[in-house]
Design a protein around this motif. Structure first.
Motif, PDB file in Angstrom:
ATOM      1  N   UNK A 125       0.814  -1.226   0.000  1.00 56.73           N
ATOM      2  CA  UNK A 125       0.000   0.000   0.000  1.00 56.73           C
ATOM      3  C   UNK A 125       0.844   1.272   0.000  1.00 56.73           C
ATOM      4  N   UNK A 126       2.155   1.157   0.108  1.00 59.75           N
ATOM      5  CA  UNK A 126       3.028   2.332   0.166  1.00 59.75           C
ATOM      6  C   UNK A 126       3.488   2.701  -1.248  1.00 59.75           C
ATOM      7  N   UNK A 127       2.537   3.187  -2.042  1.00 57.14           N
ATOM      8  CA  UNK A 127       2.797   3.503  -3.452  1.00 57.14           C
ATOM      9  C   UNK A 127       3.921   4.525  -3.655  1.00 57.14           C
ATOM     10  N   UNK A 128       4.014   5.578  -2.829  1.00 58.83           N
ATOM     11  CA  UNK A 128       5.122   6.526  -3.049  1.00 58.83           C
ATOM     12  C   UNK A 128       6.493   5.873  -2.916  1.00 58.83           C
ATOM     13  N   UNK A 129       6.657   4.992  -1.943  1.00 58.06           N
ATOM     14  CA  UNK A 129       7.944   4.311  -1.768  1.00 58.06           C
ATOM     15  C   UNK A 129       8.211   3.361  -2.931  1.00 58.06           C
ATOM     16  N   UNK A 130       7.215   2.593  -3.328  1.00 57.02           N
ATOM     17  CA  UNK A 130       7.376   1.660  -4.451  1.00 57.02           C
ATOM     18  C   UNK A 130       7.805   2.434  -5.699  1.00 57.02           C
ATOM     19  N   UNK A 131       7.220   3.588  -5.921  1.00 57.76           N
ATOM     20  CA  UNK A 131       7.563   4.431  -7.072  1.00 57.76           C
ATOM     21  C   UNK A 131       9.042   4.830  -7.042  1.00 57.76           C
ATOM     22  N   UNK A 132       9.513   5.269  -5.881  1.00 55.02           N
ATOM     23  CA  UNK A 132      10.914   5.672  -5.730  1.00 55.02           C
ATOM     24  C   UNK A 132      11.835   4.478  -5.989  1.00 55.02           C
ATOM     25  N   UNK A 133      11.498   3.339  -5.410  1.00 60.20           N
ATOM     26  CA  UNK A 133      12.335   2.150  -5.573  1.00 60.20           C
ATOM     27  C   UNK A 133      12.413   1.731  -7.042  1.00 60.20           C
ATOM     28  N   UNK A 134      11.287   1.762  -7.729  1.00 60.75           N
ATOM     29  CA  UNK A 134      11.272   1.393  -9.143  1.00 60.75           C
ATOM     30  C   UNK A 134      12.098   2.375  -9.981  1.00 60.75           C
ATOM     31  N   UNK A 135      12.045   3.654  -9.654  1.00 61.64           N
ATOM     32  CA  UNK A 135      12.826   4.652 -10.393  1.00 61.64           C
ATOM     33  C   UNK A 135      14.325   4.370 -10.300  1.00 61.64           C
ATOM     34  N   UNK A 136      14.752   3.790  -9.186  1.00 57.85           N
ATOM     35  CA  UNK A 136      16.167   3.466  -9.014  1.00 57.85           C
ATOM     36  C   UNK A 136      16.534   2.105  -9.613  1.00 57.85           C
ATOM     37  N   UNK A 137      15.525   1.376 -10.096  1.00 62.66           N
ATOM     38  CA  UNK A 137      15.796   0.103 -10.751  1.00 62.66           C
ATOM     39  C   UNK A 137      15.424  -1.128  -9.945  1.00 62.66           C
ATOM     40  N   UNK A 138      14.898  -0.949  -8.747  1.00 60.09           N
ATOM     41  CA  UNK A 138      14.439  -2.098  -7.973  1.00 60.09           C
ATOM     42  C   UNK A 138      13.246  -2.723  -8.692  1.00 60.09           C
ATOM     43  N   UNK A 139      13.173  -4.028  -8.649  1.00 51.63           N
ATOM     44  CA  UNK A 139      12.063  -4.752  -9.256  1.00 51.63           C
ATOM     45  C   UNK A 139      11.326  -5.547  -8.192  1.00 51.63           C
ATOM     46  N   UNK A 140      10.015  -5.654  -8.366  1.00 51.66           N
ATOM     47  CA  UNK A 140       9.221  -6.496  -7.468  1.00 51.66           C
ATOM     48  C   UNK A 140       9.516  -7.943  -7.825  1.00 51.66           C
ATOM     49  N   UNK A 141      10.046  -8.680  -6.853  1.00 46.06           N
ATOM     50  CA  UNK A 141      10.381 -10.078  -7.079  1.00 46.06           C
ATOM     51  C   UNK A 141       9.305 -11.010  -6.536  1.00 46.06           C
ATOM     52  N   UNK A 142       8.448 -10.458  -5.692  1.00 46.98           N
ATOM     53  CA  UNK A 142       7.370 -11.270  -5.154  1.00 46.98           C
ATOM     54  C   UNK A 142       6.508 -10.483  -4.199  1.00 46.98           C
ATOM     55  N   UNK A 143       5.328 -11.008  -3.961  1.00 47.50           N
ATOM     56  CA  UNK A 143       4.412 -10.442  -2.982  1.00 47.50           C
ATOM     57  C   UNK A 143       4.243 -11.476  -1.880  1.00 47.50           C
ATOM     58  N   UNK A 144       4.491 -11.059  -0.676  1.00 53.48           N
ATOM     59  CA  UNK A 144       4.397 -11.948   0.468  1.00 53.48           C
ATOM     60  C   UNK A 144       3.124 -11.581   1.238  1.00 53.48           C
ATOM     61  N   UNK A 145       2.221 -12.520   1.367  1.00 54.25           N
ATOM     62  CA  UNK A 145       0.947 -12.252   2.018  1.00 54.25           C
ATOM     63  C   UNK A 145       1.100 -12.146   3.531  1.00 54.25           C
ATOM     64  N   UNK A 146       0.479 -11.120   4.090  1.00 53.48           N
ATOM     65  CA  UNK A 146       0.413 -10.904   5.540  1.00 53.48           C
ATOM     66  C   UNK A 146       1.759 -11.159   6.213  1.00 53.48           C
TER      67      UNK A 146
END
Length: 170
Positions: A125-146
């Motif tokens: 739910x932390x879209x601003x942080x995800x946006x910053x991380x993606x701009x630097x080249x970080x990729x989502x490798x997985x979603x971990x539930x709860x």
């Protein structure tokens, strides 16, 4: 972006500012940690980890003013991986300082510690942080539930990472 942004080693004299950060429930919720740590606890933790080679803590310094922290945690010298965390104080948010500070931390991990991969956990739910991380080249490798409990409920988390080879291409 205003002001010169750099990171420097965390010093004992910075603990009063870390204490302020650690006692903001909304900030600690983003780090999936419990707020309300005493200054004595923080000082004891600092003393315990001052020589720990598996952690590096940096102050985000903007024009000589304390603006937040960047931490490299769980540094693994065999697999050449580490976790990165960042928090920028509210007063400095919205000016691009988080991205620049995070870049400085990643640069340190790859160019000084010779890490192969830097990773992080972030609330989905932390879209601003995800946006910053993606701009630097970080990729989502997985979603971990709860994965984390914070603010009275469980949160799903993205596990994001960046390899040194990919970072150097940017």
């Amino acid at each position: 972006m205003e002001g010169h942004v750099e990171i420097r080693a965390l010093e004992r004299t910075d603990l009063k500012n870390i204490h302020i950060i650690n006692n903001k429930a909304e900030t600690m919720r983003l780090w999936f940690e419990e707020p309300y740590e005493s200054l004595d606890e923080l000082t004891s933790l600092y003393d315990k980890h001052i020589h720990d080679t598996h952690e590096r803590r940096f102050v985000v310094d903007i024009g000589g003013e304390f603006a937040g922290v960047v931490e490299l945690m769980s540094i693994d010298y065999i697999h050449r991986t580490c976790e990165i965390q960042i928090v920028i104080m509210t007063k400095f948010s919205g000016n691009g300082y988080a991205q620049k500070s995070l870049k400085n931390g990643v640069d340190y991990a790859f160019n000084t510690l010779n890490m192969h991969k830097v990773y992080l956990w972030v609330d989905v739910a932390n879209a601003p942080a995800v946006h910053i991380y993606k701009k630097l080249g970080f990729e989502i490798e997985g979603t971990i539930k709860e994965q984390f409990f914070a603010g009275g409920k469980y949160h799903d988390s993205y596990f994001m990472g960046i390899l040194k080879s990919d970072y150097l291409k940017k």
